[in-house]
Design an enzyme around this catalytic site. Sequence first.
Site, PDB file in Angstrom:
ATOM      1  N   ASP A   9       0.865  -1.166   0.000  1.00 46.30           N
ATOM      2  CA  ASP A   9       0.000   0.000   0.000  1.00 46.30           C
ATOM      3  C   ASP A   9       0.911   1.229   0.000  1.00 46.30           C
ATOM      4  O   ASP A   9       2.087   1.137   0.373  1.00 46.30           O
ATOM      5  CB  ASP A   9      -0.872  -0.030   1.255  1.00 46.30           C
ATOM      6  CG  ASP A   9      -1.661   1.235   1.452  1.00 46.30           C
ATOM      7  OD1 ASP A   9      -2.339   1.668   0.508  1.00 46.30           O
ATOM      8  OD2 ASP A   9      -1.589   1.797   2.559  1.00 46.30           O
ATOM      9  N   ASP A  14      -0.378   4.988   0.789  1.00 47.64           N
ATOM     10  CA  ASP A  14      -0.753   6.020   1.753  1.00 47.64           C
ATOM     11  C   ASP A  14      -0.813   5.475   3.178  1.00 47.64           C
ATOM     12  O   ASP A  14      -1.510   4.503   3.459  1.00 47.64           O
ATOM     13  CB  ASP A  14      -2.107   6.618   1.375  1.00 47.64           C
ATOM     14  CG  ASP A  14      -2.069   7.253  -0.018  1.00 47.64           C
ATOM     15  OD1 ASP A  14      -1.224   8.129  -0.237  1.00 47.64           O
ATOM     16  OD2 ASP A  14      -2.879   6.849  -0.876  1.00 47.64           O
ATOM     17  N   ASP A  18      -1.600  -0.819   5.898  1.00 51.50           N
ATOM     18  CA  ASP A  18      -2.057  -0.373   7.219  1.00 51.50           C
ATOM     19  C   ASP A  18      -3.551  -0.548   7.425  1.00 51.50           C
ATOM     20  O   ASP A  18      -4.038  -0.380   8.543  1.00 51.50           O
ATOM     21  CB  ASP A  18      -1.717   1.112   7.415  1.00 51.50           C
ATOM     22  CG  ASP A  18      -2.577   2.011   6.541  1.00 51.50           C
ATOM     23  OD1 ASP A  18      -3.272   2.885   7.094  1.00 51.50           O
ATOM     24  OD2 ASP A  18      -2.569   1.848   5.314  1.00 51.50           O
TER      25      ASP A  18
END
EC number: 3.1.3.109
Length: 239
Positions: A8, A10, A184
């Site tokens: 990922d 961001d 996250d």
Amino acid sequence: MATAVLFDLDNTLYPYPPCNQAGKAAALERAQELGYDFDHESFAEFYQAGRREVKRDTGGTAASHERYLYFKRALELHTGSPRPGDALALGDAYWSAYLEEMSLVPDAKETLEELQEQGVDIAITTNLTTTIQLAKLERLGLTDYVDLVLTSEETGQEKPASVMFTLPLARLDSRASEAVMVGDDLEADIAGANAVGLETVLFDPSEESDATESADRAATERQADHSIDTLGELTDLVS
């Protein structure tokens, strides 16, 4: 050993909150320069009104994150008329300050370098529009370490949709059983990758104490095969 690692972008390779905060502050300042009578509270309400409408109308697509759309719709609601020049000005101010504030999380570049040296393919799979995600990668200086970038704008679907994981694997000629997903977000990154058979790593640098962690979150975290609070831990898991 994994043949591919999907990341990922961001709030995984860089911290998102300070960038978003800087972007909003710059957009507020630009709005005031344009003659809008906003303070911090009223601007926050203005921004959220536009964001809420855009997400309602475009949920599940890359457009649902587009700040230019947030400002366009917010201005329409606030003024009762299109203000394309002002929407562009606020969006430009937001993203300029956002990019300026960006910095890698600790160990990010070193981890990518080590994976690259081990012959592991590195992909970015991310929910947002392509233009800004490419600008973020350039700003972070990561382009030399990344073999593939896939945005939800390209697929028309967002993580946790399976295509956001299966398409990069297909392009890298890698199997799910040989790949790792690092992110996250428990739903978008972890649950989505689990569903197609990838090994999953939850990146959670917050180090929240047990006293502040809810039982629901603790239960959900067990969806991930591994949980790390620094990216430097990843290389041992992958090798």
